[in-house]
Write a protein that holds these residues in place. Structure first.
Motif, mmCIF file in Angstrom:
data_model
loop_
_atom_site.group_PDB
_atom_site.id
_atom_site.type_symbol
_atom_site.label_atom_id
_atom_site.label_comp_id
_atom_site.label_asym_id
_atom_site.label_seq_id
_atom_site.Cartn_x
_atom_site.Cartn_y
_atom_site.Cartn_z
ATOM 1 N N LYS A 146 17.060 -28.534 0.632
ATOM 2 C CA LYS A 146 18.069 -28.840 1.645
ATOM 3 C C LYS A 146 17.782 -28.154 2.980
ATOM 4 O O LYS A 146 18.447 -28.441 3.976
ATOM 5 C CB LYS A 146 19.454 -28.395 1.153
ATOM 6 N N ILE A 147 16.798 -27.242 2.979
ATOM 7 C CA ILE A 147 16.603 -26.389 4.158
ATOM 8 C C ILE A 147 15.244 -26.580 4.824
ATOM 9 O O ILE A 147 15.160 -26.665 6.050
ATOM 10 C CB ILE A 147 16.781 -24.902 3.770
ATOM 11 N N TYR A 148 14.167 -26.642 4.040
ATOM 12 C CA TYR A 148 12.818 -26.601 4.603
ATOM 13 C C TYR A 148 12.275 -27.997 4.913
ATOM 14 O O TYR A 148 12.806 -29.012 4.476
ATOM 15 C CB TYR A 148 11.855 -25.912 3.637
ATOM 16 N N ASP A 355 23.657 -28.313 -5.433
ATOM 17 C CA ASP A 355 22.515 -28.824 -4.665
ATOM 18 C C ASP A 355 22.824 -28.859 -3.177
ATOM 19 O O ASP A 355 22.366 -29.741 -2.452
ATOM 20 C CB ASP A 355 22.105 -30.208 -5.169
ATOM 21 N N ASP A 356 23.580 -27.864 -2.700
ATOM 22 C CA ASP A 356 24.026 -27.839 -1.302
ATOM 23 C C ASP A 356 23.218 -26.890 -0.420
ATOM 24 O O ASP A 356 23.529 -26.705 0.759
ATOM 25 C CB ASP A 356 25.509 -27.470 -1.224
ATOM 26 N N GLY A 357 22.199 -26.234 -0.981
ATOM 27 C CA GLY A 357 21.396 -25.292 -0.203
ATOM 28 C C GLY A 357 22.019 -23.920 -0.043
ATOM 29 O O GLY A 357 21.490 -23.067 0.680
ATOM 30 N N TYR A 434 9.784 -19.688 7.077
ATOM 31 C CA TYR A 434 11.022 -19.968 6.343
ATOM 32 C C TYR A 434 12.254 -19.451 7.080
ATOM 33 O O TYR A 434 13.319 -20.067 7.028
ATOM 34 C CB TYR A 434 10.953 -19.365 4.933
ATOM 35 N N TYR A 435 12.103 -18.330 7.765
ATOM 36 C CA TYR A 435 13.227 -17.809 8.543
ATOM 37 C C TYR A 435 13.629 -18.790 9.641
ATOM 38 O O TYR A 435 14.810 -18.922 9.960
ATOM 39 C CB TYR A 435 12.873 -16.443 9.137
ATOM 40 N N LYS A 436 12.637 -19.464 10.224
ATOM 41 C CA LYS A 436 12.947 -20.466 11.253
ATOM 42 C C LYS A 436 13.749 -21.618 10.631
ATOM 43 O O LYS A 436 14.753 -22.070 11.207
ATOM 44 C CB LYS A 436 11.652 -20.991 11.861
#
Length: 465
Positions: A146-148, A355-357, A434-436
């Protein structure tokens, strides 16, 4: 409660990419940004780092997954240092057949909380291990979907010099190779009441799956097949390649056989659809909106329920029919029917919780409570000559390390994985990347303000503490 500034966290990793790194990095982000902690990374072999660094807290992906995970957690706890651990493989059976102590020889979890992937496993542990703080966090490793952002098919094929392929199918290997190394055989004999039958069954299934894959590869020369070996097929110290259902297929021109250095999320993302014998990666594929197919010559073996969300095939004809149908209609026959759709929604909840990150934030809530407890701990870190010796040999050996030479020397061959990984170089590349992604995700979902005013917890936790 106000925390003293800059608590020191020592985060242990067994590799600088892959499963455990994906699990821990979002939590490290939360610890550094919102708990004012300073996080250092340590290689799993370097247990002496606890004595050198004297951290306030040890952070680790699990405490029972290997001898080193277990010893790190036990040494830290014995030294009066808090341990916050997750569960690397949290989709376990709750019928009594799962060995939930793993490598914990004293049958103790040396950690403050047991962080469960799902309500299903949490309820099971509350019945059989009620002495622990069992909490529901969800599976952190799945937050990345959900993020990357992941590698594209075009970029991957360009990097490999294989731009002539337009079609790509991925396959996640099963741990058939365990029957060909001593450690794997020990695990099978330990986990199964009738290990002889299990080993024979694995040999038979391995050859059948290999035959089905071989037929598909030979019948579809215009399709690139990505065959990914299971990461736990063999201990990292085992450098000899074991037979499995894929290794004899690696020399086909339309095959890439992958043992390491490729992230599973990238491989799934570049595949048109995803195959396996049995694998949690099927669920990861669903998270990336990929269709899944399981090759099961024997469809009735004891396994996790994830198979109920995929198309099942038993032989070469069925696989070829599915491949043909997919590239004609963009659908594996039956994958989008109502029953499988419903099953997948249920399986996602029963397997990874959410599954929401936000699973790393659910774990972050309990990490925060654990960091608060460090205010009261009385550290007494006793020097261990054994751990110092391991550290010294690692540092001294690195001065003379030559991979090609070490691989030829029996006594040194088993140490190659240590010298290849101990510096964790890739973590320092992944972290800013990943921080970005996390910064963007937090901004887009207005999480920063909700965390700072504590309103987030009542929204994402099933139970408000």
């Amino acid at each position: 409660m106000t925390l003293s500034p800059h608590k020191q966290i020592l985060c242990y990793l067994d590799n600088d990419y892959g499963r455990d790194a994906e699990i821990l990095l979002p939590l490290v982000y939360f610890a550094e940004k919102y708990l004012s902690c300073k996080v250092k990374f340590a290689f799993i072999w370097d247990i002496h780092a606890i004595y050198r660094e004297k951290p306030d807290l040890v952070l680790i992906a699990n405490t029972i997954g290997s001898l080193w995970h277990y010893e790190i957690s036990k040494y830290a706890k014995k030294s009066g240092i808090e341990v916050f651990a997750l569960i690397s493989e949290g989709n376990f059976r709750t019928d009594g057949s799962f060995n939930f102590y793993g490598y914990s020889y004293d049958k103790v979890y040396h950690q403050r909380y047991i962080c469960h992937w799902s309500e299903r496993t949490k309820k099971y542990f509350e019945e059989v291990m009620s002495q622990y703080n069992n909490v529901l966090t969800g599976a952190l490793g799945f937050d990345r979907y959900k993020i990357y952002r992941f590698k594209s098919k075009e970029d991957f094929l360009s990097e490999k010099g294989l731009t002539q392929y337009k079609k790509v199918i991925g396959y996640a290997g099963w741990a058939f190779g365990k029957i060909y190394n001593k450690q794997g055989l020990r695990e099978i004999r330990f986990l199964h009441a009738e290990p002889g039958k299990r080993i024979q069954w694995m040999k038979e299934q391995m050859l059948k799956v290999e035959g089905i894959l071989k037929f598909a590869i030979e019948s579809n020369p215009d399709i690139l097949f990505l065959l990914k070996r299971h990461p736990n097929e063999a201990n990292p110290s085992i450098t000899k390649e074991n037979p499995n259902e894929m290794i004899r297929l690696r020399d086909y021109p339309n095959v890439i056989y992958i043992t390491e250095n490729e992230n599973i999320h990238d491989l799934i993302n570049i595949s048109d659809f995803w195959m396996a014998f049995e694998s949690t990666t099927a669920l990861e594929a669903w998270m990336l909106n990929k269709q899944t197919l399981l090759i099961n010559p024997d469809p009735d073996f004891n396994r996790d329920k994830l198979y109920k969300g995929s198309v099942l095939i038993r032989n070469t004809e069925e696989l070829q029919r599915n491949i043909k149908s997919f590239y004609e209609t963009n659908e594996l026959p039956g994958f989008k029917n109502d029953e499988l759709e419903k099953n997948r929604k249920t399986l996602i909840k029963d397997t990874i919780g959410f599954d929401d990150g936000l699973n790393h934030l659910r774990a972050g809530f309990y990490l925060k409570k654990t960091v608060q407890e460090t205010e009261h701990q009385d550290k007494n870190i006793v020097f261990s000559f054994r751990y110092f010796r391991m550290f010294f040999l690692m540092k001294a050996g690195s001065l003379f390390y030559n991979r090609n030479i070490f691989l030829k020397l029996p006594k040194f061959r088993k140490t190659v994985w240590i010298f290849d990984k101990y510096e964790l170089k890739n973590i320092y590349k992944l972290k800013p990347l990943y921080y970005k992604y996390l910064d963007d995700f937090y901004k887009n979902n207005q999480l920063d303000y909700q965390i700072r005013d504590n309103s987030i917890w009542s929204k994402i936790l099933n139970e408000w503490h």
